[in-house]
Design a protein around this motif. Structure first.
Motif, PDB file in Angstrom:
ATOM      1  N   SER A   6       3.597  35.231  78.395  1.00 36.63           N
ATOM      2  CA  SER A   6       4.002  35.671  77.354  1.00 36.63           C
ATOM      3  C   SER A   6       3.781  37.124  77.118  1.00 36.63           C
ATOM      4  CB  SER A   6       3.648  34.978  75.839  1.00 36.63           C
ATOM      5  OG  SER A   6       4.131  35.723  74.804  1.00 36.63           O
ATOM      6  N   LYS A   7       2.436  37.551  77.629  1.00 36.52           N
ATOM      7  CA  LYS A   7       2.169  38.991  77.703  1.00 36.52           C
ATOM      8  C   LYS A   7       2.673  39.774  78.805  1.00 36.52           C
ATOM      9  CE  LYS A   7      -2.031  41.859  77.184  1.00 36.52           C
ATOM     10  NZ  LYS A   7      -3.641  41.833  77.426  1.00 36.52           N
ATOM     11  N   ILE A   8       3.066  39.201  79.880  1.00 35.37           N
ATOM     12  CA  ILE A   8       3.760  39.625  81.061  1.00 35.37           C
ATOM     13  C   ILE A   8       5.043  39.952  80.486  1.00 35.37           C
ATOM     14  CG2 ILE A   8       5.007  39.151  83.160  1.00 35.37           C
ATOM     15  CD1 ILE A   8       2.083  37.924  83.861  1.00 35.37           C
ATOM     16  N   ASP A   9       5.648  38.856  79.864  1.00 37.78           N
ATOM     17  CA  ASP A   9       7.014  39.078  79.388  1.00 37.78           C
ATOM     18  C   ASP A   9       7.295  40.378  78.300  1.00 37.78           C
ATOM     19  OD1 ASP A   9       9.918  38.097  78.981  1.00 37.78           O
ATOM     20  OD2 ASP A   9       9.255  37.559  77.089  1.00 37.78           O
ATOM     21  N   SER A  10       6.173  40.337  77.418  1.00 39.18           N
ATOM     22  CA  SER A  10       6.074  41.521  76.443  1.00 39.18           C
ATOM     23  C   SER A  10       6.288  42.743  77.207  1.00 39.18           C
ATOM     24  CB  SER A  10       4.994  41.226  75.538  1.00 39.18           C
ATOM     25  OG  SER A  10       5.033  40.035  74.792  1.00 39.18           O
ATOM     26  N   TYR A  11       5.649  42.905  78.226  1.00 45.35           N
ATOM     27  CA  TYR A  11       5.674  44.169  78.887  1.00 45.35           C
ATOM     28  C   TYR A  11       7.163  44.425  79.257  1.00 45.35           C
ATOM     29  CZ  TYR A  11       0.781  45.478  79.126  1.00 45.35           C
ATOM     30  OH  TYR A  11      -0.477  45.966  78.695  1.00 45.35           O
ATOM     31  N   PHE A  12       7.735  43.663  79.920  1.00 44.63           N
ATOM     32  CA  PHE A  12       9.195  43.663  80.386  1.00 44.63           C
ATOM     33  C   PHE A  12      10.129  43.918  79.200  1.00 44.63           C
ATOM     34  CE2 PHE A  12      13.417  42.238  81.843  1.00 44.63           C
ATOM     35  CZ  PHE A  12      13.395  42.532  82.880  1.00 44.63           C
ATOM     36  N   ARG A  13       9.983  43.264  78.066  1.00 41.32           N
ATOM     37  CA  ARG A  13      10.791  43.285  76.782  1.00 41.32           C
ATOM     38  C   ARG A  13      10.537  44.736  76.104  1.00 41.32           C
ATOM     39  NH1 ARG A  13       9.773  39.475  72.926  1.00 41.32           N
ATOM     40  NH2 ARG A  13       8.065  38.781  74.156  1.00 41.32           N
ATOM     41  N   GLU A  42      14.991  47.050  86.921  1.00 36.19           N
ATOM     42  CA  GLU A  42      14.023  47.485  88.040  1.00 36.19           C
ATOM     43  C   GLU A  42      12.684  48.378  87.613  1.00 36.19           C
ATOM     44  OE1 GLU A  42      17.128  48.079  88.042  1.00 36.19           O
ATOM     45  OE2 GLU A  42      17.825  46.239  89.265  1.00 36.19           O
ATOM     46  N   GLN A  43      12.919  49.109  86.493  1.00 33.29           N
ATOM     47  CA  GLN A  43      12.029  49.913  85.875  1.00 33.29           C
ATOM     48  C   GLN A  43      10.983  49.082  85.047  1.00 33.29           C
ATOM     49  OE1 GLN A  43      14.380  52.602  83.948  1.00 33.29           O
ATOM     50  NE2 GLN A  43      13.949  54.354  85.196  1.00 33.29           N
ATOM     51  N   ALA A  44      11.558  48.110  84.372  1.00 32.42           N
ATOM     52  CA  ALA A  44      10.875  47.116  83.523  1.00 32.42           C
ATOM     53  C   ALA A  44       9.957  46.534  84.313  1.00 32.42           C
ATOM     54  CB  ALA A  44      11.628  46.308  82.817  1.00 32.42           C
ATOM     55  N   GLN A  45      10.480  45.952  85.480  1.00 31.08           N
ATOM     56  CA  GLN A  45       9.644  45.087  86.454  1.00 31.08           C
ATOM     57  C   GLN A  45       8.550  45.843  87.013  1.00 31.08           C
ATOM     58  OE1 GLN A  45      10.198  41.691  86.980  1.00 31.08           O
ATOM     59  NE2 GLN A  45       8.217  42.138  87.904  1.00 31.08           N
ATOM     60  N   SER A  46       8.875  47.312  87.154  1.00 31.69           N
ATOM     61  CA  SER A  46       7.514  47.927  87.772  1.00 31.69           C
ATOM     62  C   SER A  46       6.600  47.984  86.688  1.00 31.69           C
ATOM     63  CB  SER A  46       7.917  49.535  88.187  1.00 31.69           C
ATOM     64  OG  SER A  46       8.425  50.169  87.033  1.00 31.69           O
ATOM     65  N   LEU A  47       6.685  48.003  85.446  1.00 32.81           N
ATOM     66  CA  LEU A  47       5.748  48.013  84.496  1.00 32.81           C
ATOM     67  C   LEU A  47       5.139  46.668  84.494  1.00 32.81           C
ATOM     68  CD1 LEU A  47       4.397  49.155  82.079  1.00 32.81           C
ATOM     69  CD2 LEU A  47       5.984  48.479  80.679  1.00 32.81           C
ATOM     70  N   VAL A  48       5.718  45.506  84.513  1.00 32.16           N
ATOM     71  CA  VAL A  48       5.068  44.493  84.854  1.00 32.16           C
ATOM     72  C   VAL A  48       4.214  44.148  86.007  1.00 32.16           C
ATOM     73  CG1 VAL A  48       5.673  41.969  85.475  1.00 32.16           C
ATOM     74  CG2 VAL A  48       6.785  42.973  83.505  1.00 32.16           C
ATOM     75  N   ASP A  49       4.688  44.640  87.515  1.00 27.33           N
ATOM     76  CA  ASP A  49       3.856  44.817  88.321  1.00 27.33           C
ATOM     77  C   ASP A  49       2.573  45.331  88.370  1.00 27.33           C
ATOM     78  OD1 ASP A  49       6.044  43.267  89.678  1.00 27.33           O
ATOM     79  OD2 ASP A  49       6.728  44.894  90.533  1.00 27.33           O
ATOM     80  N   TYR A  50       2.876  46.624  87.582  1.00 29.80           N
ATOM     81  CA  TYR A  50       1.676  47.437  87.238  1.00 29.80           C
ATOM     82  C   TYR A  50       0.520  46.876  86.114  1.00 29.80           C
ATOM     83  CZ  TYR A  50      -1.021  51.810  86.602  1.00 29.80           C
ATOM     84  OH  TYR A  50      -2.021  52.546  86.602  1.00 29.80           O
ATOM     85  N   HIS A  51       0.925  46.151  85.467  1.00 28.67           N
ATOM     86  CA  HIS A  51       0.279  45.364  84.590  1.00 28.67           C
ATOM     87  C   HIS A  51      -0.499  44.314  85.233  1.00 28.67           C
ATOM     88  CE1 HIS A  51      -1.154  42.472  81.310  1.00 28.67           C
ATOM     89  NE2 HIS A  51      -0.553  41.748  81.919  1.00 28.67           N
ATOM     90  N   VAL A  52       0.241  43.582  86.012  1.00 27.00           N
ATOM     91  CA  VAL A  52      -0.247  42.546  86.815  1.00 27.00           C
ATOM     92  C   VAL A  52      -1.481  43.026  87.686  1.00 27.00           C
ATOM     93  CG1 VAL A  52      -0.018  40.752  88.608  1.00 27.00           C
ATOM     94  CG2 VAL A  52       1.484  41.010  86.519  1.00 27.00           C
ATOM     95  N   ALA A  53      -1.253  44.080  88.237  1.00 28.88           N
ATOM     96  CA  ALA A  53      -2.108  44.725  89.390  1.00 28.88           C
ATOM     97  C   ALA A  53      -3.277  45.311  88.674  1.00 28.88           C
ATOM     98  CB  ALA A  53      -1.330  45.572  90.416  1.00 28.88           C
ATOM     99  N   HIS A  54      -3.026  45.691  87.511  1.00 34.21           N
ATOM    100  CA  HIS A  54      -4.134  46.313  86.596  1.00 34.21           C
ATOM    101  C   HIS A  54      -4.730  45.631  85.393  1.00 34.21           C
ATOM    102  CE1 HIS A  54      -2.361  49.520  89.196  1.00 34.21           C
ATOM    103  NE2 HIS A  54      -3.596  49.997  89.217  1.00 34.21           N
TER     104      HIS A  54
END
Length: 104
Positions: free
Chosen positions: A25-32, A42-54
């Motif tokens: 849910s938190k990952i989805d919240s970054y995307f949304r 694509e930009q939203a997914q980059s935020l998700v990827d950054y969140h997961v990595a950090h």
């Protein structure tokens, strides 16, 4: 479900997936949040990827990185407030549907 909060002496809030299984849910919240504020998929997914990595760092540095690096915009207090408000709303909505963490 309506809770009678006056029955409780302590209320615990969970924001890291320990009590509620809220990681997806938190990952989805970054995307949304990114999408709500005008990002492409694509930009939203980059935020998700950054969140997961950090994982483990607060949302504000993640939003700052996203605004500067992906959106290539100036970080202003108003823009940071917009991201934080949208993220808070997304997190609150997403948490309502989360199940208790397995093994709790």
């Amino acid at each position: 479900m309506q809770l009678a909060l006056d029955q409780y002496k302590t209320i615990v809030f969970d924001s890291d997936g320990v009590i509620l299984d809220s990681n997806v849910s938190k990952i989805d919240s970054y995307f949304r949040t990114a999408k709500k504020l005008g990002a492409t998929n694509e930009q939203a997914q980059s935020l998700v990827d950054y969140h997961v990595a950090h994982a483990g760092i607060p949302s504000q540095p993640k939003f700052k990185w996203f605004i500067e690096t992906v959106l290539i915009q100036e970080v202003t207090p108003a823009l940071m407030d917009d991201f934080q408000e949208a993220f808070s709303l997304a997190i609150n909505r997403g948490s309502l549907g989360c199940k208790l963490a397995e093994g709790l």
